[in-house]
Design an enzyme around this catalytic site. Structure first.
Site: not given
Ligand code: IPE
Ligand code: IPE
Ligand code: MG
Length: 268
Positions: A42, A59, A153
């Protein structure tokens, strides 16, 4: 940094137990390693925002961090790695961001599959593959097929994954078996539920890491991580690397896992 890490680059046999100690100047691998690591990757969006870049750049940078961590798991002999790449809830993001993520997923598999296969990784998509767009579905199905007989793995990639959806699916499948007369509701054991999960046959998650400082699990592996040690690391995912991962592995090794019992010394 490279020099600092050379001691960690030697490939270890899977679950070899005690890691060789180095001269103490560097952090060695802890003796107690998790068999199964889950990672909620995240913070890509915030990483990009901090640099004045579009979220898509975050990303893209995130896939580089992933490469490093997969390599570390392979080098250190970790048995299974489960990574959260796209949740059932992520469809709620703006259309162009979902498009970017789907594009990255496609390119990731196209560009990484040869190397992952050469490493002996066994790729398993956890999540609803049929709910993915055609191209993504085809590329992930081919990756699973191609690596199924490997012995390295166990790499579980959560795509269109949600823990609630996974457990609902398991309930439906068990109900169908009951209706077909294959089993009775009162005979359903925990192992039967486990066998209907995407992770069937794998050990439970020992260590669950979430980056970006959020302290929640966002519907990731609720059954499998029921007794996992949790590490919430404030680092944003694109900045995560094998050194940080190693520190998180040390944090894991320092934990006292009791599973409802008492400390070993007290229990005897
Ligand atoms: C969780 O992260 C999903 C992934 C890392 C793929 P999100 O950014 O979607 O989660 P919330 O919305 O902060 O809970
Ligand atoms: C995690 O990073 C990737 C996915 C959920 C696909 P985020 O896109 O949720 O990044 P933040 O949380 O907005 O910083
Ligand atoms: Mg996020």
């Amino acid at each position: 940094m490279l020099q600092k890490l050379t001691g960690l680059l030697t490939k270890r046999p899977r679950n070899a137990g005690v890691a060789p100690r180095d001269d103490g100047a560097r952090l060695a691998l802890p003796e107690k390693l998790p068999r199964h690591v889950g990672i909620i990757m995240d913070g890509n969006g915030r990483w990009a925002q901090n640099r004045g870049l579009p979220r898509s750049a975050g990303h893209a940078a995130g896939t580089e961090a992933l490469r490093d961590i997969i390599q570390a798991c392979d080098d250190w002999g970790i048995y299974a790695l489960s990574i959260y790449a796209f949740s059932t809830e992520n469809w709620a993001r703006p259309k162009d961001e979902v498009g970017t993520l789907m594009g990255l997923i496609l390119r990731y598999f196209q560009s990484e599959i040869d190397e992952l296969d050469a490493k002996g990784a066994v790729i398993r998509i956890i999540g609803d593959v049929d709910g993915l767009p055609d191209k993504q579905r085809d590329v992930v199905n081919r990756a699973m097929e191609r690596t199924r007989d490997n012995d390295g793995l166990r790499l579980n990639i959560a795509l269109n994954y949600g823990g609630h959806a996974e457990l609902t699916r398991a309930a439906r499948r068990l109900a169908a078996r009951c209706v077909a007369g294959e089993m009775k509701p009162e005979d359903i054991a925990e192992a039967d539920v486990e066998n209907e999960l995407y992770t069937a046959g794998l050990p439970p998650v020992d260590l669950l890491i979430r980056t970006s400082g959020e302290i929640r699990t966002s519907n990731f592996l609720p059954w499998q991580a029921a007794y996992a040690e949790m590490v919430f690391n404030p680092i944003l995912w694109p900045d995560y690397n094998r050194e940080v991962f190693l520190r998180d592995l040390h944090e894991y090794a320092s934990r006292d896992r009791r599973f409802g019992g008492v400390k070993k010394e007290e229990g005897q």
